[in-house]
Design a protein around this motif. Structure first.
Motif, mmCIF file in Angstrom:
data_model
loop_
_atom_site.group_PDB
_atom_site.id
_atom_site.type_symbol
_atom_site.label_atom_id
_atom_site.label_comp_id
_atom_site.label_asym_id
_atom_site.label_seq_id
_atom_site.Cartn_x
_atom_site.Cartn_y
_atom_site.Cartn_z
ATOM 1 N N ARG A 170 -2.058 -2.930 -3.733
ATOM 2 C CA ARG A 170 -1.856 -3.976 -4.737
ATOM 3 C C ARG A 170 -1.869 -5.307 -3.990
ATOM 4 O O ARG A 170 -1.246 -5.446 -2.945
ATOM 5 N N PHE A 207 -5.462 -4.406 -8.022
ATOM 6 C CA PHE A 207 -4.918 -3.079 -7.743
ATOM 7 C C PHE A 207 -6.117 -2.171 -7.557
ATOM 8 O O PHE A 207 -7.003 -2.127 -8.420
ATOM 9 N N CYS A 208 -6.199 -1.493 -6.424
ATOM 10 C CA CYS A 208 -7.368 -0.657 -6.184
ATOM 11 C C CYS A 208 -7.048 0.485 -5.232
ATOM 12 O O CYS A 208 -6.037 0.467 -4.536
ATOM 13 N N GLN A 209 -7.939 1.449 -5.236
ATOM 14 C CA GLN A 209 -7.819 2.555 -4.300
ATOM 15 C C GLN A 209 -8.491 2.131 -2.995
ATOM 16 O O GLN A 209 -9.540 1.468 -3.019
ATOM 17 N N THR A 237 -10.671 -5.085 2.115
ATOM 18 C CA THR A 237 -10.346 -4.993 0.687
ATOM 19 C C THR A 237 -9.850 -6.343 0.167
ATOM 20 O O THR A 237 -10.258 -6.772 -0.919
ATOM 21 N N THR A 260 0.838 -1.191 0.000
ATOM 22 C CA THR A 260 0.000 0.000 0.000
ATOM 23 C C THR A 260 0.876 1.246 0.000
ATOM 24 O O THR A 260 1.985 1.238 0.531
ATOM 25 N N PHE A 302 -4.038 10.031 -2.531
ATOM 26 C CA PHE A 302 -4.900 8.867 -2.697
ATOM 27 C C PHE A 302 -4.125 7.644 -2.227
ATOM 28 O O PHE A 302 -2.944 7.502 -2.528
ATOM 29 N N THR A 303 -4.790 6.753 -1.513
ATOM 30 C CA THR A 303 -4.153 5.539 -1.018
ATOM 31 C C THR A 303 -4.505 4.383 -1.939
ATOM 32 O O THR A 303 -5.675 4.194 -2.287
ATOM 33 N N TYR A 304 -3.500 3.607 -2.338
ATOM 34 C CA TYR A 304 -3.682 2.473 -3.238
ATOM 35 C C TYR A 304 -3.157 1.200 -2.596
ATOM 36 O O TYR A 304 -2.256 1.243 -1.753
ATOM 37 N N THR A 329 0.582 5.887 -0.594
ATOM 38 C CA THR A 329 -0.223 7.082 -0.820
ATOM 39 C C THR A 329 0.455 7.916 -1.896
ATOM 40 O O THR A 329 1.654 8.178 -1.831
ATOM 41 N N SER A 330 -0.326 8.303 -2.892
ATOM 42 C CA SER A 330 0.206 9.092 -4.007
ATOM 43 C C SER A 330 0.411 10.544 -3.576
ATOM 44 O O SER A 330 -0.062 10.970 -2.514
#
Length: 124
Positions: A84, A103-105, A117, A73, A80-82, A75-76
Motif C-alpha cells: 500500500r 494498493f497492489c500486489q 513499484t 507491505t 501473496f505479497t501486497y 504477505t497474505s
C-alpha cells in the motif's frame, strides 16, 4: 453508486452481490430494486476508481507542492505479497492530509521491487 461505495468501503467480494441471501435482503428492503451483477459491479468500481484517481491527481497538483510517501507491505496467508502506498502532505491551508494512493500486489518485499513499484505508481 451507493452499492459500489459499500462494496469498496467494506472490502466485500464482488461475488457477494450475486448471493441469494444478499438478493433476498435487498428485495426485502426494496422489492423493485435490481441488484447489479458481479460484472456490472466490477465495471462500476473501475469507473469510480478512475474518477477518484483524477480527483486525487487534481487535488495534489493544486493543493500541495511536496509530499511524503510511506509504504506498508505484507504477505497474505495465501502467500501473496501486497503493498500500500500512502501520500502525506500539508495543503495550502496548512492542514495535514493522508491519501491512500495505491494498493497492489508485488512479487517480494525487496528494496528493488518496492522502488520499482513506487516509481510505477507515481508515473501512473
Amino acid at each position: 453508486m451507493v452499492l459500489v461505495k459499500m462494496f469498496v468501503g467494506e472490502e466485500l467480494s464482488f461475488l457477494f452481490v450475486e448471493s441469494p441471501k444478499f438478493q433476498r435482503f435487498v428485495h426485502a428492503l426494496q422489492a423493485t430494486f435490481k441488484v447489479s451483477s458481479q460484472t456490472t459491479l466490477t465495471r462500476d468500481i473501475e469507473g469510480l476508481y478512475a474518477e477518484e484517481k483524477m480527483k486525487l491527481q487534481h487535488f495534489l497538483s493544486t493543493n500541495c507542492g511536496r509530499v511524503c510517501l510511506t509504504t506498508d507491505t505484507w504477505t497474505s496467508i495465501q502467500n501473496f505479497t501486497y503493498m500500500r502506498l500512502i501520500t502525506h502532505f500539508v495543503n495550502l491551508d496548512w492542514k495535514l492530509h493522508k491519501k491512500k494512493t495505491n494498493f497492489c500486489q508485488v512479487t517480494s518485499h525487496s528494496r528493488e521491487v518496492i522502488r520499482a513499484t513506487i516509481e510505477s505508481c507515481l508515473n501512473d
